[in-house]
Design a protein around this motif. Sequence first.
Motif, PDB file in Angstrom:
ATOM      1  N   HIS A  53     -81.287-112.408  27.986  1.00 40.79           N
ATOM      2  CA  HIS A  53     -81.864-111.334  28.786  1.00 40.79           C
ATOM      3  C   HIS A  53     -81.242-109.978  28.488  1.00 40.79           C
ATOM      4  N   LYS A  54     -79.975-109.945  28.130  1.00 37.05           N
ATOM      5  CA  LYS A  54     -79.286-108.670  27.918  1.00 37.05           C
ATOM      6  C   LYS A  54     -79.418-108.159  26.495  1.00 37.05           C
ATOM      7  N   GLY A  55     -79.737-109.012  25.548  1.00 35.34           N
ATOM      8  CA  GLY A  55     -79.762-108.592  24.156  1.00 35.34           C
ATOM      9  C   GLY A  55     -78.373-108.672  23.558  1.00 35.34           C
ATOM     10  N   LYS A  56     -78.151-107.959  22.480  1.00 29.84           N
ATOM     11  CA  LYS A  56     -76.860-108.013  21.792  1.00 29.84           C
ATOM     12  C   LYS A  56     -75.821-107.220  22.579  1.00 29.84           C
ATOM     13  N   GLN A  57     -74.709-107.844  22.851  1.00 25.29           N
ATOM     14  CA  GLN A  57     -73.613-107.218  23.583  1.00 25.29           C
ATOM     15  C   GLN A  57     -72.409-107.084  22.655  1.00 25.29           C
ATOM     16  N   TYR A  58     -71.761-105.934  22.703  1.00 24.15           N
ATOM     17  CA  TYR A  58     -70.553-105.689  21.923  1.00 24.15           C
ATOM     18  C   TYR A  58     -69.368-105.629  22.858  1.00 24.15           C
ATOM     19  N   LYS A  59     -68.208-105.997  22.327  1.00 23.14           N
ATOM     20  CA  LYS A  59     -67.002-106.008  23.155  1.00 23.14           C
ATOM     21  C   LYS A  59     -65.892-105.287  22.404  1.00 23.14           C
ATOM     22  N   ALA A  60     -65.188-104.419  23.129  1.00 22.94           N
ATOM     23  CA  ALA A  60     -64.029-103.709  22.586  1.00 22.94           C
ATOM     24  C   ALA A  60     -62.829-104.038  23.469  1.00 22.94           C
ATOM     25  N   SER A  61     -61.765-104.510  22.851  1.00 22.42           N
ATOM     26  CA  SER A  61     -60.523-104.833  23.566  1.00 22.42           C
ATOM     27  C   SER A  61     -59.398-103.990  23.004  1.00 22.42           C
ATOM     28  N   VAL A  62     -58.634-103.373  23.900  1.00 21.05           N
ATOM     29  CA  VAL A  62     -57.480-102.565  23.509  1.00 21.05           C
ATOM     30  C   VAL A  62     -56.251-103.248  24.083  1.00 21.05           C
ATOM     31  N   GLU A  63     -55.332-103.632  23.205  1.00 24.42           N
ATOM     32  CA  GLU A  63     -54.094-104.293  23.611  1.00 24.42           C
ATOM     33  C   GLU A  63     -52.932-103.389  23.243  1.00 24.42           C
ATOM     34  N   LEU A  64     -52.126-103.022  24.240  1.00 25.76           N
ATOM     35  CA  LEU A  64     -50.967-102.161  24.006  1.00 25.76           C
ATOM     36  C   LEU A  64     -49.704-102.895  24.416  1.00 25.76           C
ATOM     37  N   ALA A  65     -48.730-102.922  23.535  1.00 25.69           N
ATOM     38  CA  ALA A  65     -47.413-103.464  23.865  1.00 25.69           C
ATOM     39  C   ALA A  65     -46.556-102.282  24.284  1.00 25.69           C
ATOM     40  N   LEU A  66     -46.215-102.241  25.560  1.00 19.00           N
ATOM     41  CA  LEU A  66     -45.411-101.154  26.121  1.00 19.00           C
ATOM     42  C   LEU A  66     -44.057-101.698  26.513  1.00 19.00           C
ATOM     43  N   SER A  67     -43.085-100.816  26.599  1.00 22.64           N
ATOM     44  CA  SER A  67     -41.810-101.256  27.144  1.00 22.64           C
ATOM     45  C   SER A  67     -42.052-101.479  28.634  1.00 22.64           C
ATOM     46  N   GLY A  68     -41.884-102.680  29.059  1.00 22.97           N
ATOM     47  CA  GLY A  68     -42.236-103.043  30.427  1.00 22.97           C
ATOM     48  C   GLY A  68     -43.364-104.049  30.379  1.00 22.97           C
ATOM     49  N   ASN A  69     -44.503-103.690  30.929  1.00 23.55           N
ATOM     50  CA  ASN A  69     -45.645-104.589  30.985  1.00 23.55           C
ATOM     51  C   ASN A  69     -46.677-104.242  29.920  1.00 23.55           C
ATOM     52  N   PRO A  70     -47.208-105.237  29.216  1.00 26.17           N
ATOM     53  CA  PRO A  70     -48.281-104.957  28.253  1.00 26.17           C
ATOM     54  C   PRO A  70     -49.586-104.647  28.985  1.00 26.17           C
ATOM     55  N   VAL A  71     -50.465-103.925  28.321  1.00 22.74           N
ATOM     56  CA  VAL A  71     -51.758-103.542  28.906  1.00 22.74           C
ATOM     57  C   VAL A  71     -52.851-104.053  27.989  1.00 22.74           C
ATOM     58  N   THR A  72     -53.842-104.744  28.553  1.00 19.19           N
ATOM     59  CA  THR A  72     -55.014-105.195  27.809  1.00 19.19           C
ATOM     60  C   THR A  72     -56.249-104.829  28.604  1.00 19.19           C
ATOM     61  N   ILE A  73     -57.138-104.065  27.981  1.00 24.60           N
ATOM     62  CA  ILE A  73     -58.378-103.634  28.619  1.00 24.60           C
ATOM     63  C   ILE A  73     -59.534-104.059  27.728  1.00 24.60           C
ATOM     64  N   THR A  74     -60.575-104.623  28.333  1.00 21.27           N
ATOM     65  CA  THR A  74     -61.761-105.051  27.602  1.00 21.27           C
ATOM     66  C   THR A  74     -62.986-104.414  28.239  1.00 21.27           C
ATOM     67  N   ASN A  75     -63.932-104.007  27.392  1.00 22.45           N
ATOM     68  CA  ASN A  75     -65.168-103.409  27.886  1.00 22.45           C
ATOM     69  C   ASN A  75     -66.326-103.937  27.052  1.00 22.45           C
ATOM     70  N   GLU A  76     -67.441-104.249  27.706  1.00 22.58           N
ATOM     71  CA  GLU A  76     -68.634-104.728  27.017  1.00 22.58           C
ATOM     72  C   GLU A  76     -69.779-103.757  27.241  1.00 22.58           C
ATOM     73  N   SER A  77     -70.618-103.614  26.221  1.00 21.71           N
ATOM     74  CA  SER A  77     -71.775-102.747  26.317  1.00 21.71           C
ATOM     75  C   SER A  77     -72.794-103.154  25.258  1.00 21.71           C
ATOM     76  N   ASP A  78     -73.990-102.573  25.337  1.00 19.09           N
ATOM     77  CA  ASP A  78     -75.017-102.870  24.342  1.00 19.09           C
ATOM     78  C   ASP A  78     -74.840-102.024  23.082  1.00 19.09           C
ATOM     79  N   SER A  79     -73.877-101.104  23.087  1.00 20.12           N
ATOM     80  CA  SER A  79     -73.545-100.293  21.920  1.00 20.12           C
ATOM     81  C   SER A  79     -72.039-100.394  21.676  1.00 20.12           C
ATOM     82  N   ILE A  80     -71.647-100.587  20.422  1.00 22.33           N
ATOM     83  CA  ILE A  80     -70.218-100.704  20.120  1.00 22.33           C
ATOM     84  C   ILE A  80     -69.493 -99.403  20.417  1.00 22.33           C
TER      85      ILE A  80
END
Length: 118
Positions: A53-80
Motif C-alpha cells: 500500500h505504501k510503495g517503495k520505502q527508503y530508510k536512513a539510519s544515523v549512528e553516532l558513537a559519543l563519549s557517554g551514550n551512543p545515539v542512533t536515529i532512523t527515519n523512513e520515507s518514500d524518498s531517500i
Amino acid sequence: MKSAPYDNIVFRDIDKSAALADTVSRKLNKLERYCGDIIRSRVVLEAPHQHKHKGKQYKASVELALSGNPVTITNESDSIHRAVNGAFSSVERCLKERGDRRKTRRYQVPTLEEPETE
C-alpha cells in the motif's frame, strides 16, 4: 571525526550515488557544530522492502558513537533524500538537547543545607 570521505556511509539495496554521499558527508560535518565529542559515525541508507500500500520505502539510519551514550536515529520515507533530511534533523535536535542538558547541569549551583540554629 575526520575520516575518509565515504567509508562510513553504507548503501544497502540501492545504487551508490556520489551526490547523496556528498550530502551525507556535509551533514555529518555539520553535526560537529552541535557536539564536539563525536568519536565515530556511520550512516546506513537502504531500501528494505516493498509495501503493497505504501510503495517503495527508503530508510536512513544515523549512528553516532559519543563519549557517554551512543545515539542512533532512523527515519523512513518514500524518498531517500527526505529520509536522510529527516534523520539528520532528528539527530541535530537530539544533540542540541544533549548540549542544553549538559549546560544546565554545569551551571547549577549546589544548594547547601544551612545548619539548624537553636
